[in-house]
Design an enzyme around this catalytic site. Structure first.
Site, PDB file in Angstrom:
ATOM      1  N   GLU A  34     -76.730 -28.841  26.183  1.00  0.00           N
ATOM      2  CA  GLU A  34     -76.156 -30.126  26.595  1.00  0.00           C
ATOM      3  C   GLU A  34     -75.502 -30.781  25.386  1.00  0.00           C
ATOM      4  OE1 GLU A  34     -75.617 -31.986  29.424  1.00  0.00           O
ATOM      5  OE2 GLU A  34     -74.669 -33.288  27.950  1.00  0.00           O
ATOM      6  N   SER A  48     -73.864 -41.478  43.155  1.00  0.00           N
ATOM      7  CA  SER A  48     -74.331 -42.407  44.200  1.00  0.00           C
ATOM      8  C   SER A  48     -75.719 -42.070  44.734  1.00  0.00           C
ATOM      9  CB  SER A  48     -73.375 -42.407  45.389  1.00  0.00           C
ATOM     10  OG  SER A  48     -72.058 -42.593  44.973  1.00  0.00           O
ATOM     11  N   HIS A  52     -76.080 -35.615  51.268  1.00  0.00           N
ATOM     12  CA  HIS A  52     -75.259 -35.687  52.481  1.00  0.00           C
ATOM     13  C   HIS A  52     -75.750 -34.740  53.554  1.00  0.00           C
ATOM     14  CE1 HIS A  52     -72.186 -38.302  50.830  1.00  0.00           C
ATOM     15  NE2 HIS A  52     -72.249 -37.611  49.704  1.00  0.00           N
ATOM     16  N   VAL A 175     -70.710 -27.183  22.714  1.00  0.00           N
ATOM     17  CA  VAL A 175     -70.170 -25.833  22.558  1.00  0.00           C
ATOM     18  C   VAL A 175     -68.800 -25.932  21.900  1.00  0.00           C
ATOM     19  CG1 VAL A 175     -69.318 -23.817  23.819  1.00  0.00           C
ATOM     20  CG2 VAL A 175     -71.487 -24.892  24.475  1.00  0.00           C
ATOM     21  N   ARG A 307     -65.743 -38.051  38.471  1.00  0.00           N
ATOM     22  CA  ARG A 307     -65.989 -36.802  39.203  1.00  0.00           C
ATOM     23  C   ARG A 307     -65.071 -35.709  38.640  1.00  0.00           C
ATOM     24  NH1 ARG A 307     -64.375 -40.953  42.413  1.00  0.00           N
ATOM     25  NH2 ARG A 307     -65.518 -41.676  44.226  1.00  0.00           N
ATOM     26  N   CYS A 399     -89.646 -56.651  35.511  1.00  0.00           N
ATOM     27  CA  CYS A 399     -88.854 -56.662  36.744  1.00  0.00           C
ATOM     28  C   CYS A 399     -89.150 -55.435  37.599  1.00  0.00           C
ATOM     29  CB  CYS A 399     -87.363 -56.715  36.440  1.00  0.00           C
ATOM     30  SG  CYS A 399     -86.865 -58.098  35.410  1.00  0.00           S
ATOM     31  N   CYS A 437     -87.548 -56.668  27.952  1.00  0.00           N
ATOM     32  CA  CYS A 437     -88.355 -55.519  27.533  1.00  0.00           C
ATOM     33  C   CYS A 437     -87.714 -54.644  26.459  1.00  0.00           C
ATOM     34  CB  CYS A 437     -88.733 -54.667  28.739  1.00  0.00           C
ATOM     35  SG  CYS A 437     -87.325 -53.951  29.595  1.00  0.00           S
TER      36      CYS A 437
END
Lengths: 474, 123, 406
Positions: A34, A48, A52, A175, A307, A399, A437
């Site tokens: 990563e 989101s 689906h 990479v 996206r 919260c 916090c």
């Protein structure tokens, strides 16, 4: 120093992490790379969170089949990985006769793809499902199998379970070169039999490094807006308008965490994370044509994601002209839903090639309970947890009711940045957005990681949070 | 020769607008103040303004990294930045008690530097 | 009637003073606070300006907190520190700490939960999401308690008091404050803070301006500032860029009422504060509220008066006192930002606290047959009137009216 691997997966987003977890069932030496400081920090961070049903895309497309299969697999993963996943159902809405004809089209398409229990609902039945719906809405295609999931938590569950099963995870590893059997990062060189390119927005760049010029990735930005928990009383299902050519439209999404998300926009060619007022106004206006009782006062946070749209608008999954180099590219919507099925597809490709021994491990750990969360525990469970670890008795994020024990656990699981803590625990995601916090979280992080506070970052390189230590710096 | 200056009083949150009459470099009278504490403030404000400094000193072995401090009486406004910097160069050992004199005659004009919070030793 | 304790939720100034007042009535008082040391936000407010009315002495925040905590201790208040309240149900307070979860069966409850800062998301400032965007209160904690500068070149959006105070604090600790930007035509904070926090250090204040963009992928690299019109929309051609590494937000405080919500107390949707009657009781029997959780005060000294009333009434309630029913709703004629309380009984003098929506010169505030004249009224300043019982002649409603007398 060179290391010898069977498989190197480039990209720890939803696709790469699902593949890593699926492949960890087999006796293989696997590296998951990563470029960011943590998994899920790319495309997957601003998703989101919808699983689906799968009636949206045409039967001929790769993503259609994988979407319906992925939806099914989440049912199993929910048990195996203790994933927070809830089948809330989807409604695609229609205003009048012309729209309703289109619903019939999607109903037929969904049935053809094997989407379960689809039906068109109207009148009383529709209002019972969704009482706050605008009066103008006459009917909806109802898909009860659709659900919501926490996208980054899913990535972290995949990565964590993959690591438990022997996958090596390398964050902060961009990479820089790829050749047949070789992956070179900023840190080291990997020798490997297979390379899986799940690099999201950078998938075309990685393919080009390997000498492949078969597709292009274009960014499509989406802004999304998060509403206060109070809004959750207004909406029960994921609600869609009829789709356009580029997107599924502006959605109203009741999230798993009890907030409501509205969006996303679809801005072609944009790959930044800025949010803009004109887009917010448009999203809000569109949302209010669906649920009129949603007001701008409910807004607590804004974000934007990108996206990765591949040439041809479909997923690109398969082997290439470079031996051992497999593309998993263009994983845009419904990529989150499809991810478990994409992982299956990658295993099938490896099996078909036949040059890698795919022996299932006898000691594969499939079932992993989640670490307990103060927010979702009853009083008795919470008391028991405190008895085992007094850190559960200290709520750091007031919260979202996140305890000190959860923050420490997140750091031990690999969170090295403030955003990593936030995505793993929800600390700082509530009404005050970390105002109360943040300082305490930084203290805990510094303690757990054994680094000075001034080295802590929001999201990795060059995002330091504090500029000067008044006590120790001159 | 007399001139008039308008100053906003910062002694208390009322923020009175006080008019000061100055003759030959001396503030001779004031008007517009709602309480008597405004008078010396306004007079000083046009001649040589003063402020109470609040700042931080470094705390050694305490429950907090820093200890808040204040001057026992107002110091010259022009000295505020230099005095805050001076405070920050001071390290005191925990515990401290609120009101402890950490440095006497901190500004060279008789204002002491006082601890403004009681902070215990760590552990 | 019972010796059930009065439970005070929150150990800031409102909680400490309410606890002391309840203990003075002879009640058994438990104060629940999440922090190790009482005082709440006062501990990070190391500037002076506290206590002139209440203690007749100008104190810093931590000094005020220490005095208030000492009084509470002397009066016999029991402190439950490092303890969070999970919920209030009826008069049962569920708490969690290192020893586990427990329920306290209270005779009365006073919610003193304070307020929170409006975050970036609620403002919807466009731009990227880098490190270096903080609320002013968080910056205050980072500097004054932890001893860290959040940045070196700082722009502050909003001229609330905390932002102004932080402009001075950061300057004194060696950072450079480039500008304070305020969308309204008048500052949000007190006049004295404009003078002693900005003017004293030559920090420019841009009124009727806002931040229209934040730049920087990883850390803030700069902001764009533009003038706004009467509708707060940016005026084309007026924008300019400032290179900075930090943007502080001081754009308002919101009463923090998540615990009140668990109790089922009605919340005023406009102010987010609890709806209380003249005795400061919420819509839940035996649950009282005061301080910034009710409405955000300018001065701790005013807040202290309100908190003492709430603490005293909670103790009376726990001892079996029955208050006259508060059946007369207090109605805002539209000129006020918010009005507390929401209901009165008409049987005793009632303190009505309010803020006007727009600045007023020479205006009278009236209720029933009562009227009081004010030379100046500012939206950023809370005022109050004490209305005698016999002024509430209309038993159906008490309309708070603003009349211009010029």
């Amino acid at each position: 120093m060179k290391k010898l691997y069977d498989i190197v997966i480039i990209g720890a987003g939803i696709a790469g992490s699902a593949i890593a977890r699926e492949l960890s069932r087999y006796d293989l030496k696997i590296a998951l790379l990563e470029k960011e400081a943590d998994a899920a920090f790319g495309v997957s961070k601003a998703n989101s969170g919808i699983v689906h049903a799968g009636f949206h895309s045409a039967p001929g497309m790769v993503k259609s089949r994988l979407c319906v299969r992925g939806n099914y697999l989440y049912g199993e993963l929910k048990d195996e990985l203790d994933l927070p996943f809830e089948r809330k159902g989807e409604l695609m809405i229609a205003r009048g006769a012309e729209d309703e004809e289109k619903l019939e089209f999607f109903l037929k398409q969904g049935n053809q793809l094997g989407v379960p229990d689809l039906k068109i609902v109207r009148g009383e039945e529709l209002r019972r499902l969704e009482p706050q719906l605008s009066d103008e809405i006459t009917a909806a295609l109802y898909a009860p199998s659709a659900g919501v999931i926490n996208p980054y938590e899913t990535v972290y569950r995949f990565v964590q379970n993959a690591m438990q099963n022997g996958v090596e995870f390398f964050p902060d590893s961009e990479v820089v070169a790829v050749a047949e059997g070789i992956v070179e990062t900023t840190e080291q060189t990997f020798e490997t039999k297979y390379i899986i390119n799940a690099a999201g927005l950078n998938a075309a760049k990685i393919a080009e490094m390997a000498g492949l010029h078969t597709f292009d990735i274009k960014p499509r930005k989406g802004q999304e807006y998060l509403l206060d928990r109070k809004a959750s009383a207004l909406v029960n299902h994921v609600i869609f308008p009829l789709p356009s050519k580029t997107s599924k439209g502006i959605l109203v999404i009741p999230t798993l965490d009890g907030t409501v998300m509205i969006g996303p926009s679809a801005e072609d060619g944009r790959d930044d994370d800025t949010t803009t007022n004109d887009v917010f106004d448009a999203i809000l206006a569109s949302t209010r044509t669906i649920i009129p009782s949603i007001t701008p006062k409910l807004l607590i946070s804004a974000f934007a994601g990108v996206r990765p749209v591949a040439t041809g608008d479909d997923f690109i999954i398969g082997p290439t002209g470079v031996k051992g180099f497999i593309n998993v590219a263009g994983i845009q919507s419904p990529g989150l839903t499809a991810a478990p099925a994409i992982a299956e597809a990658v295993v099938a490709i490896l099996k078909k090639n036949g040059d890698l021994l795919l022996n299932k491990k006898s000691d594969f750990i499939a079932y992993v309970p989640r670490h307990p969360k103060a927010r979702t525990m009853g009083k008795e469970d919470l008391s028991r947890s405190v008895a085992l670890d007094p850190h559960f008795g200290k709520l750091v994020c007031r919260c979202e009711h996140v305890s000190e024990a959860e923050i420490r656990q997140a750091v031990r699981e690999g969170a090295s940045t403030l955003d990593g803590i936030k995505l793993r625990t929800r600390a700082g995601m509530g009404r005050c957005q970390g105002g109360f916090c943040t300082y305490r979280i930084l203290e805990i992080m510094a303690e757990e990681l054994g680094v000075p506070m001034t080295e802590l970052t929001k999201k990795g390189a060059n995002s330091a949070l504090l500029a000067k230590d008044l006590k120790n710096d001159r | 020769m007399s001139e008039q200056h308008v100053v906003t009083c910062t002694v208390c949150p009322n923020g009175c607008e006080i008019t000061v009459t100055v003759e030959n470099g001396q503030a001779v009278s004031v008007s517009g103040n709602r309480c008597k504490r405004g008078e010396p403030y306004a007079k000083a404000e046009v001649v040589n303004p003063v402020r109470t400094l609040t700042a931080l000193v470094r705390l050694n072995g305490g429950e907090c990294a820093m200890c808040p401090v204040k001057t026992s009486r107002p110091v010259f406004k022009k000295d505020l930045k230099a005095l805050a910097e001076k405070a920050l160069s001071i390290t005191v050992d925990a515990p401290v008690r609120c009101g402890d004199v950490l440095v006497s005659d901190f500004d060279g004009n008789g204002a002491d530097l006082l601890a403004a919070r009681s902070i215990g030793a760590k552990g | 009637m019972t010796d059930k304790p009065v439970v005070i939720v929150g150990g800031g100034p409102a909680g400490l003073i309410a606890a002391t007042a309840a203990a003075e009535q002879g009640a058994n008082v438990i104060l629940v606070d999440r922090e190790k040391h009482a005082g709440g936000i006062l501990n990070q407010c190391i500037h002076t300006g506290f206590g002139l009315a209440f203690y007749k002495e100008e104190l810093t925040g931590p000094e005020f907190a220490e005095r208030a905590a000492a009084s509470a201790l002397v009066k016999g208040v029991k402190f439950m520190n490092e303890t969070s309240v999970l919920s209030v149900s009826g008069k049962t307070v569920s708490v969690i700490n290192e020893h586990g979860v427990s329920d306290i069966d209270a005779g009365a409850v006073v919610l003193c939960t304070g307020c929170r800062e409006r975050p970036r998301g609620a403002l919807h400032i466009p731009g990227t999401r880098p490190a270096g965007v903080y609320t002013a209160g968080l910056a205050q904690k980072l500097v004054n308690i932890a001893g860290f500068l959040p940045g070196k070149r700082i722009v502050i959006l909003g001229s609330g008091d905390i932002g102004l105070i932080m402009a001075r604090r950061l300057t004194l600790e060696g950072a450079e404050v480039l500008a304070v930007v305020e969308v309204m035509p008048a500052p949000g904070g007190l006049r004295r803070n404009i003078v002693q926090c900005l003017d004293d250090f030559g920090i420019p204040l841009y009124l009727s301006h806002t931040v229209t963009d934040i730049r920087g992928k990883n850390r803030v690299e700069g902001v764009t500032i533009a003038k706004v019109d009467e509708k707060f929309n940016p005026v084309e051609g007026t924008s300019f860029d400032l290179d900075c590494d930090t943007l502080l937000l001081s754009v308002g405080l919101i009463p923090e009422n998540e615990i009140a919500e668990t109790a089922g107390a009605e919340i005023d949707p406009a102010s987010n504060g609890m709806l209380v009657d003249e005795n400061l009781m919420t819509t839940v029997d035996g649950v009282f509220g005061c301080g910034n959780a009710l409405h955000v005060h300018n001065l701790v000294d005013d807040l202290a008066v309100e908190a003492a009333q709430a603490g005293k009434n909670a103790a009376l309630y726990a001892a079996g006192h029955v208050f006259a029913p508060c059946t007369i709703p207090v109605v805002n004629d539209g000129a006020f930002g918010n009005v507390v309380p929401a209901r009165v009984s008409g049987t005793q003098p009632a303190v009505i606290r309010f803020r006007v929506r727009r600045p007023q010169k020479g205006a009278a505030v009236s209720v029933g047959t009562f009227s009081k004249r004010f030379a100046h009224l500012q939206p950023n300043t809370m005022e109050s009137v004490t209305v005698p019982a016999d002024a509430f002649t209309d038993k159906k409603e008490a309309v708070l009216c603003l009349n211009n007398t010029l």
